[in-house]
Design a protein around this motif. Sequence first.
Motif, short mmCIF file in Angstrom:
data_model
loop_
_atom_site.label_atom_id
_atom_site.label_comp_id
_atom_site.label_asym_id
_atom_site.label_seq_id
_atom_site.Cartn_x
_atom_site.Cartn_y
_atom_site.Cartn_z
N ARG A 190 4.92 -8.57 9.17
CA ARG A 190 4.00 -9.21 8.22
C ARG A 190 4.59 -9.03 6.83
NH1 ARG A 190 0.64 -6.48 11.82
NH2 ARG A 190 0.56 -4.63 10.48
N TYR A 191 4.50 -10.04 5.97
CA TYR A 191 5.12 -9.90 4.66
C TYR A 191 4.42 -10.74 3.61
CZ TYR A 191 7.28 -14.52 5.13
OH TYR A 191 7.48 -15.87 5.27
N VAL A 192 4.69 -10.39 2.36
CA VAL A 192 4.27 -11.24 1.25
C VAL A 192 5.39 -11.19 0.22
CG1 VAL A 192 2.98 -9.33 0.16
CG2 VAL A 192 2.44 -11.69 -0.45
N PHE A 193 5.68 -12.34 -0.39
CA PHE A 193 6.71 -12.41 -1.43
C PHE A 193 6.02 -12.57 -2.79
CE2 PHE A 193 9.14 -15.25 -4.27
CZ PHE A 193 10.20 -14.40 -4.56
N ALA A 194 6.49 -11.86 -3.79
CA ALA A 194 5.88 -11.96 -5.11
C ALA A 194 6.93 -11.77 -6.20
CB ALA A 194 4.80 -10.90 -5.28
N THR A 195 6.79 -12.50 -7.28
CA THR A 195 7.72 -12.32 -8.39
C THR A 195 7.25 -11.19 -9.31
OG1 THR A 195 6.55 -14.05 -9.59
CG2 THR A 195 8.53 -14.71 -8.41
N GLU A 196 5.98 -10.81 -9.15
CA GLU A 196 5.45 -9.67 -9.92
C GLU A 196 4.28 -9.07 -9.14
OE1 GLU A 196 4.08 -11.45 -13.54
OE2 GLU A 196 2.67 -12.73 -12.50
N MET A 197 3.82 -7.92 -9.58
CA MET A 197 2.68 -7.29 -8.92
C MET A 197 1.45 -8.18 -9.15
SD MET A 197 1.89 -4.83 -7.03
CE MET A 197 0.29 -4.43 -6.33
N ASN A 198 0.75 -8.53 -8.07
CA ASN A 198 -0.43 -9.39 -8.22
C ASN A 198 -1.48 -9.08 -7.15
OD1 ASN A 198 0.46 -10.60 -5.83
ND2 ASN A 198 1.52 -12.25 -6.92
N ASP A 199 -2.56 -9.83 -7.13
CA ASP A 199 -3.66 -9.56 -6.19
C ASP A 199 -3.23 -9.72 -4.74
OD1 ASP A 199 -5.20 -9.05 -8.31
OD2 ASP A 199 -6.37 -10.93 -8.26
N ALA A 200 -2.40 -10.75 -4.49
CA ALA A 200 -1.96 -10.99 -3.12
C ALA A 200 -1.25 -9.76 -2.57
CB ALA A 200 -1.04 -12.21 -3.07
N VAL A 201 -0.42 -9.12 -3.41
CA VAL A 201 0.30 -7.92 -2.97
C VAL A 201 -0.70 -6.79 -2.73
CG1 VAL A 201 2.04 -6.21 -3.57
CG2 VAL A 201 2.42 -8.62 -4.15
N SER A 202 -1.65 -6.62 -3.67
CA SER A 202 -2.65 -5.54 -3.54
C SER A 202 -3.43 -5.69 -2.24
CB SER A 202 -3.64 -5.57 -4.70
OG SER A 202 -2.96 -5.56 -5.90
N GLN A 203 -3.86 -6.93 -1.98
CA GLN A 203 -4.65 -7.16 -0.75
C GLN A 203 -3.81 -6.89 0.49
OE1 GLN A 203 -6.11 -11.17 -1.23
NE2 GLN A 203 -7.28 -10.56 -3.05
N PHE A 204 -2.53 -7.29 0.43
CA PHE A 204 -1.63 -7.06 1.56
C PHE A 204 -1.47 -5.56 1.82
CE2 PHE A 204 2.60 -6.31 3.35
CZ PHE A 204 2.61 -7.17 4.42
N VAL A 205 -1.20 -4.83 0.75
CA VAL A 205 -0.94 -3.40 0.86
C VAL A 205 -2.18 -2.67 1.40
CG1 VAL A 205 -0.43 -1.31 -0.47
CG2 VAL A 205 0.81 -3.43 -0.96
N GLU A 206 -3.35 -3.15 0.98
CA GLU A 206 -4.62 -2.56 1.41
C GLU A 206 -4.70 -2.42 2.92
OE1 GLU A 206 -7.31 -0.44 0.25
OE2 GLU A 206 -6.14 -1.51 -1.27
N LYS A 207 -4.21 -3.47 3.63
CA LYS A 207 -4.36 -3.52 5.09
C LYS A 207 -3.26 -2.78 5.84
CE LYS A 207 -6.06 -8.15 4.67
NZ LYS A 207 -5.39 -9.44 4.75
N GLU A 208 -2.21 -2.36 5.12
CA GLU A 208 -1.08 -1.72 5.80
C GLU A 208 -1.13 -0.21 5.61
OE1 GLU A 208 1.00 -3.41 7.65
OE2 GLU A 208 0.21 -5.37 7.08
N SER A 209 -0.57 0.50 6.60
CA SER A 209 -0.52 1.95 6.46
C SER A 209 0.66 2.36 5.58
CB SER A 209 -0.40 2.61 7.83
OG SER A 209 0.75 2.14 8.47
N GLY A 210 1.64 1.52 5.51
CA GLY A 210 2.79 1.77 4.63
C GLY A 210 3.56 0.47 4.49
N VAL A 211 4.35 0.33 3.43
CA VAL A 211 5.09 -0.91 3.25
C VAL A 211 6.56 -0.63 2.91
CG1 VAL A 211 3.12 -2.31 2.51
CG2 VAL A 211 4.48 -1.07 0.80
N VAL A 212 7.37 -1.67 3.13
CA VAL A 212 8.76 -1.64 2.68
C VAL A 212 8.89 -2.70 1.60
CG1 VAL A 212 11.17 -1.97 3.37
CG2 VAL A 212 9.53 -0.98 4.99
#
Lengths: 327, 416
Positions: free
Chosen positions: B22-44
Amino acid sequence: MKGTVYLNDKTGIVVIGATGREASQVIKESEALYPGIVKAGITPGKGGSTELPVPVFDTLSEAVKDPKVGKLLNTALIYVPPVSVLDAVMECLDNGIKVLYIITEHVPIRDSEIIFQEKERRGAIIVGGTSLGCFVPSVGRIGAIGGKDPSVAFRDGGIVVISKSGGLTVTTAEMFKRRGWGTYMALAIGGDIISNTTYSDVLKQIKGDPKVKAVVMLGEPGGAYEEQVADLITSGGFDKPVAAFISGRFQERMPEGVAFGHAGAIVERGMGKATDKISRLEAAGKKYPVKVAFYYHDLVKAIESLGVPRDFEDSTAEHVKPLYSTI
Amino acid sequence: MKLYEHEALGSIFKKYKIPVPRYVFATEMNDAVSQFVEKESGVVVKSMVLVGKRGKAGAVKVVSDKSKVADVVKDLATRDVYGEKSIGALVEEKLDIEKEFYLSVTYSTKDRAPAIIFSEHGGMDVEEIDPKLIHTHVITDVRSVYPYQIRQFLSNVGFSDKDLLRPLSEVIVNVYNAFVGAECRLLEINPLVVARSGDKRKIVAADAVIILDDDASVNPAITYGARSAQGRPLTQREQDAILIDQGDHRGKAGSYVELEGDIAMMTFGGGGSTVTAETAIEAGLRIANLTDIGGNPPAEKMYRISRIILSKPGLKGVLVCGGTASNTRIDVTLGEGLAKALDDMKAEGKLDKNLVWVVRRSGPEYVKGLKMLHECFERNGIRGEIYDSQLPITEAPIRLKELLIKHIGYKPENVG
């Protein structure tokens, strides 16, 4: 037979994509130089056109059935746009043409692969993509190689020039002509990744031809085709003198950008780079008559040192003066 | 053309059903990233750059502490990796990795066929894997590739994890289909991981390297935008040069690359250009730019590329060099196009009179063309020598070097 399997006195050319700018110019030039070598042209929708000095058909199938020229067609010269090349090749193979030249550049690699595998199954000879054609001064010419006045670069002799680069094929023939060696055959095999005719394919074909005195090969980085020549020679598959120049050493010194695949480096470990090719050929040169030129113009010295006799007199002065000087 | 990882995932892996995290691409820190991270136990988090070996440059980071994600994304989305600016960050689910394979597909010129390359020992640089542990399966019939053939191949090379034979063979066929369908030159997944998911195991592509065929039936520059093959943005002059060939297929004059030297190279024909540049470098000249002009371009194209080539600051010499052209008209390219550029630059006060020139060219109408160029040199006070094909092509850069040393005290590079 006079000539080689690539071009001989039985060669009858059909041009696919005949009425395009480049193709029609080549047909007219060929007709002026070697009248009758081009027999027919194909352009869908232009059948019956009289704009060219040869008959034009809509389809190759009509051309091969034509009572006048049909039986004479055995070599196709393909000048269609890149995405139509595969289609043109299949049309030729399905209509019994066994020698094909693909002049078109930028053929998609995927299509090149399909063409190569199909050619293998059918036992045809295909030169290119990105070929400039073939020249056998004693017989004729296929394609634009040498331009309007090929006598500048070509004179009958004993050297076979095989090159990925079309331009260098002519430039090399000319350099040798000025120094006293003529050309038996010049073949521009093209530099595509999937090459339908490689250097070793050619060497195997001309191996027993008594007219061949020596081979000059011009290589480029990428692929394993130059290395295969070293393998062929060291396994006893070709024993006449070979002078080689491999361009592209400088690329290895340039800052590495998006370098070509690691994967390529794995399949062809120790192959593909100019220095790999040079060292393989130099190694072959320890036991066999092979010389690698450091500078491109050293090819002449290489052929000389391999003891290849001149076909005629050396015509160039030691130091070439400029045509014009403003300094 | 090389793709960024997120492009490969989004446009090709998805289409050909190659499993990815599962992934999300972002050019800067934004809500989409925050929401994605919320659901994961850890990210790369990975920097999106085209250069390889990102991990070693610290541009791939595992983040378990969610409060740190924002800082890492900000850093990796904008940092320089080996001199290349990151265009964004890829944030992926952290996989529970059991093992790592190496998988790629490319063309093997040795076999003149596509080859699937596989190793059970992936994860590290492929050059570092023992060659004995790398296996190659050559596709000798591109018309039919089935998973059973891949299973035979894996079996033959002693693949150790029998439970994975079927799923792995299916993923590999999908990867092969992506390679062919998307018209790639290279498709590499390193690592292709076996990840634990509850009590199940799944195969997931934890990286994606794709190089598309620049000659593909659909030009990748149209789909993904033009990009420099040097891993840096195009310079203004390089961008201007590309425009020369757009919408005009008569000949080619827009292939132009800049380097950091002081000798302008106006060269013709792929092979001729390469050997000339090569000799120039061997002779110690520092090349400022490279061009590959061919296919009989009209005078207008030659005019434009000449002005681009000569506008690079800091030039000391110019080499105009090509073999004996079959098609390209020398009167049109040099006598009209180049000469007009020189006339106009002179009139605009943009022509450097100290430049030293060597011209070596032959081909259709070369007598006329070289004479026209000579007249242009005379009327504009340009210093140099003009040769035809009596001078072997690669002696031209050597002549230029001699003139540069003699007339402006040029100090050639000491090339080993």
